[in-house]
Design a protein around this motif. Sequence first.
Motif, PDB file in Angstrom:
ATOM      1  N   CYS A 127       1.030  -1.211   0.051  1.00  0.00           N
ATOM      2  CA  CYS A 127      -0.001  -0.106   0.052  1.00  0.00           C
ATOM      3  C   CYS A 127       1.028   1.372  -0.102  1.00  0.00           C
ATOM      4  CB  CYS A 127      -0.960  -0.212   1.190  1.00  0.00           C
ATOM      5  SG  CYS A 127      -2.294  -1.351   1.076  1.00  0.00           S
ATOM      6  N   ALA A 128       1.987   1.259   0.639  1.00  0.00           N
ATOM      7  CA  ALA A 128       2.961   2.296   0.715  1.00  0.00           C
ATOM      8  C   ALA A 128       3.384   2.625  -0.619  1.00  0.00           C
ATOM      9  CB  ALA A 128       3.935   2.234   1.817  1.00  0.00           C
ATOM     10  N   GLU A 129       4.032   1.427  -1.297  1.00  0.00           N
ATOM     11  CA  GLU A 129       4.447   1.647  -2.589  1.00  0.00           C
ATOM     12  C   GLU A 129       3.573   2.135  -3.742  1.00  0.00           C
ATOM     13  OE1 GLU A 129       6.753  -1.046  -6.353  1.00  0.00           O
ATOM     14  OE2 GLU A 129       6.181  -1.726  -4.244  1.00  0.00           O
ATOM     15  N   PHE A 130       2.305   1.720  -3.708  1.00  0.00           N
ATOM     16  CA  PHE A 130       1.359   2.419  -4.702  1.00  0.00           C
ATOM     17  C   PHE A 130       0.220   3.171  -4.102  1.00  0.00           C
ATOM     18  CE2 PHE A 130       3.088  -1.842  -5.900  1.00  0.00           C
ATOM     19  CZ  PHE A 130       3.526  -1.540  -7.282  1.00  0.00           C
ATOM     20  N   ARG A 131       0.721   4.293  -3.614  1.00  0.00           N
ATOM     21  CA  ARG A 131      -0.112   5.221  -2.852  1.00  0.00           C
ATOM     22  C   ARG A 131      -1.668   5.220  -3.432  1.00  0.00           C
ATOM     23  NH1 ARG A 131       4.435   9.790  -1.221  1.00  0.00           N
ATOM     24  NH2 ARG A 131       5.881   8.557  -0.231  1.00  0.00           N
ATOM     25  N   GLN A 132      -2.694   4.978  -2.734  1.00  0.00           N
ATOM     26  CA  GLN A 132      -3.990   5.122  -2.973  1.00  0.00           C
ATOM     27  C   GLN A 132      -4.879   5.761  -1.862  1.00  0.00           C
ATOM     28  OE1 GLN A 132      -4.822   4.460  -6.213  1.00  0.00           O
ATOM     29  NE2 GLN A 132      -6.981   5.098  -5.869  1.00  0.00           N
ATOM     30  N   ASP A 133      -5.573   6.634  -2.207  1.00  0.00           N
ATOM     31  CA  ASP A 133      -6.367   7.563  -1.190  1.00  0.00           C
ATOM     32  C   ASP A 133      -7.239   6.553  -0.495  1.00  0.00           C
ATOM     33  OD1 ASP A 133      -4.923   9.621  -1.527  1.00  0.00           O
ATOM     34  OD2 ASP A 133      -6.092  10.611  -2.831  1.00  0.00           O
ATOM     35  N   ASN A 134      -7.974   5.967  -1.729  1.00  0.00           N
ATOM     36  CA  ASN A 134      -9.285   5.072  -1.272  1.00  0.00           C
ATOM     37  C   ASN A 134      -8.968   3.769  -1.758  1.00  0.00           C
ATOM     38  OD1 ASN A 134     -11.182   6.803   0.243  1.00  0.00           O
ATOM     39  ND2 ASN A 134     -11.501   7.868  -1.777  1.00  0.00           N
ATOM     40  N   ILE A 135      -9.151   2.764  -0.873  1.00  0.00           N
ATOM     41  CA  ILE A 135      -9.112   1.312  -1.378  1.00  0.00           C
ATOM     42  C   ILE A 135     -10.726   0.877  -1.035  1.00  0.00           C
ATOM     43  CG2 ILE A 135      -8.255  -0.982  -0.756  1.00  0.00           C
ATOM     44  CD1 ILE A 135      -5.746   0.333   0.240  1.00  0.00           C
ATOM     45  N   LEU A 150      -3.409 -10.064   7.002  1.00  0.00           N
ATOM     46  CA  LEU A 150      -4.030  -8.942   7.632  1.00  0.00           C
ATOM     47  C   LEU A 150      -3.325  -8.445   8.789  1.00  0.00           C
ATOM     48  CD1 LEU A 150      -7.768 -10.400   8.116  1.00  0.00           C
ATOM     49  CD2 LEU A 150      -6.586  -8.851   6.443  1.00  0.00           C
ATOM     50  N   LYS A 151      -2.537  -9.219   9.478  1.00  0.00           N
ATOM     51  CA  LYS A 151      -1.500  -8.836  10.426  1.00  0.00           C
ATOM     52  C   LYS A 151      -0.299  -7.700   9.875  1.00  0.00           C
ATOM     53  CE  LYS A 151      -2.046 -12.354  14.019  1.00  0.00           C
ATOM     54  NZ  LYS A 151      -1.330 -13.059  14.827  1.00  0.00           N
ATOM     55  N   GLY A 152      -0.101  -8.235   8.314  1.00  0.00           N
ATOM     56  CA  GLY A 152       0.930  -7.280   7.855  1.00  0.00           C
ATOM     57  C   GLY A 152       0.441  -5.995   7.226  1.00  0.00           C
ATOM     58  N   ASN A 153      -0.590  -5.714   7.602  1.00  0.00           N
ATOM     59  CA  ASN A 153      -1.142  -4.308   7.303  1.00  0.00           C
ATOM     60  C   ASN A 153      -0.990  -3.072   8.311  1.00  0.00           C
ATOM     61  OD1 ASN A 153      -2.338  -2.206   5.323  1.00  0.00           O
ATOM     62  ND2 ASN A 153      -4.442  -2.657   6.489  1.00  0.00           N
ATOM     63  N   ASP A 154      -0.817  -1.889   7.898  1.00  0.00           N
ATOM     64  CA  ASP A 154      -0.770  -1.028   8.767  1.00  0.00           C
ATOM     65  C   ASP A 154      -2.425  -0.129   8.888  1.00  0.00           C
ATOM     66  OD1 ASP A 154      -0.711   1.684  10.225  1.00  0.00           O
ATOM     67  OD2 ASP A 154       1.143   2.146   9.295  1.00  0.00           O
ATOM     68  N   TRP A 155      -3.430  -0.693   9.721  1.00  0.00           N
ATOM     69  CA  TRP A 155      -4.620  -0.387   9.652  1.00  0.00           C
ATOM     70  C   TRP A 155      -5.024   1.033  10.244  1.00  0.00           C
ATOM     71  CZ3 TRP A 155      -7.855  -3.413   7.262  1.00  0.00           C
ATOM     72  CH2 TRP A 155      -7.373  -4.930   7.106  1.00  0.00           C
ATOM     73  N   ASP A 156      -3.993   1.755  10.711  1.00  0.00           N
ATOM     74  CA  ASP A 156      -4.169   3.146  10.738  1.00  0.00           C
ATOM     75  C   ASP A 156      -4.058   4.241   9.732  1.00  0.00           C
ATOM     76  OD1 ASP A 156      -4.603   2.659  13.707  1.00  0.00           O
ATOM     77  OD2 ASP A 156      -2.366   2.895  14.087  1.00  0.00           O
ATOM     78  N   LYS A 157      -3.255   3.678   8.723  1.00  0.00           N
ATOM     79  CA  LYS A 157      -2.932   4.286   7.444  1.00  0.00           C
ATOM     80  C   LYS A 157      -4.001   3.798   6.340  1.00  0.00           C
ATOM     81  CE  LYS A 157       1.915   5.645   8.266  1.00  0.00           C
ATOM     82  NZ  LYS A 157       3.280   5.478   7.641  1.00  0.00           N
TER      83      LYS A 157
END
Length: 486
Positions: A127-135, A150-157
């Motif tokens: 997600c950080a490499e391919f910045r996208q405002d809305n998923i 799911l544990k590998g995601n930054d759920w705050d960002k």
Amino acid sequence: MSFISYAQNLEDVVLWKALKNVENGFYIDVGANDPIVDSVTRSFYNRGWRGINIEPILGHFNELVADRPQDINLNCALNESAGELAIWECEIRGWATLDKEVADAHEAEGYKGEWHNVAVRTLADVCAEFRQDNIHFLKVDVEGVELSVLKGNDWDKYRPWIVVVESTFPNTQIETHSEIEDLLINKNYLFAYADGLNRFYVSVEHQELLPSLKYPPNVFDDYQTFSEFTAVKNADETTRKFEDYKQQVLDSVLNNSSIISAITTVQEHGNELNSLLDVLHERTKNLDELAANVGGILGHLNSTRQYDELIQKVAKLSAENERVHIAYDALSKVHETSLGHTRDLEHEISVLKNHIEQIYGSTSWRASAPVRLLGRMRNGNNGEQKVGLFGRGGRKLIRIFNNNPRLRHFTVITVKKLGLYSPLRSLYLKVLVGSSPRTTFSANEMLAGQNSAFLSFKSSHSLSLDELHSRIKDELKAAKDERGQQ
């Protein structure tokens, strides 16, 4: 236009119910596998959405690259941390897994696979490499390691609006969602819907989507599966090709209407020839019998002065008998030729009939019958327009019969089986001859054209059998009277 569902369990229909008002949305598909078959994202791609497809199996990844050129396609696996892991690639497509327990279960059931290393990244890194405002939605199907992904995601960002997670042990109904659900609820997601295979969660920021996920796909959602869409499309194409081919066959039959007309004419003339041959045969037989008795007649006339005249008359009689034989032979040859032409023409009609019967008996015709019926029901009239349906259908069948020689041929075969051939054929021939512009067939004219030897036989100078018999009786009586006077 109906929504086409490519997904295995209608997951795309459920997502579309919630997100159909979003234009040019964005998705992340973890474990994308096939770009079309059982794909949750295919319908969205077709409608202008774009996203990231993550697929660790190289062969499947290459297919995604070829079919989804406007998507971001990554050949890697996702896990809780980045690095490199061994993946078990099964002989069954879609069963590849990083989970050894899942691989052991498949192998225990007799399925084969191979282990090899694959690059591993985290969802947060992607997600950080391919910045996208809305998923707009995240779909995770990785055969047993969904929780690690799911544990590998930054759920705050990075907060997808909707998360779809496979929540049963692979190829079973054993639920495995408890830890997944605890994680997502702790990350401010709300449970929305379960379909028996997956569970759907909505972020609290977009909880207005919850009502649209309340019910499973139903008749009000206006969708059809990809297999149904393909079947209807193939059936329509087959029906179109069949109609084109049927028209070609019909045109061929209509172009050969002269053949059918020729068969009718030859059969009609053949009947007349048969009748004429019967008459000639009987006459020849009488002449042969009369010639056989000439010897006895000559014995009674040897002592009379009319002996020479009778000899001349017998010679004329023999000559006329010879002409009758010649004419009979000519007519026989003409009749044999007509029968040969009739058989050839009937064989060609039989071939055309068999061809049509094969078309109506084909699998594609039977298979497309429901589709044609649905098409007629969809396009058909209702209400008051159905009142005259049978009347118009009857009139149309009559016009088709009058204009379709092939149908007349099939009718002849049917009435033969019913025993009504002779009366119906006689009536048909009378009508046909009465409406034909052709000149009435003349057996005498044809005989004259085939053999000039018959000319004297049919001339007004020839004696009939009755006249010849009468003259011989007169001659015998005159001879007897003369002997009595002597």
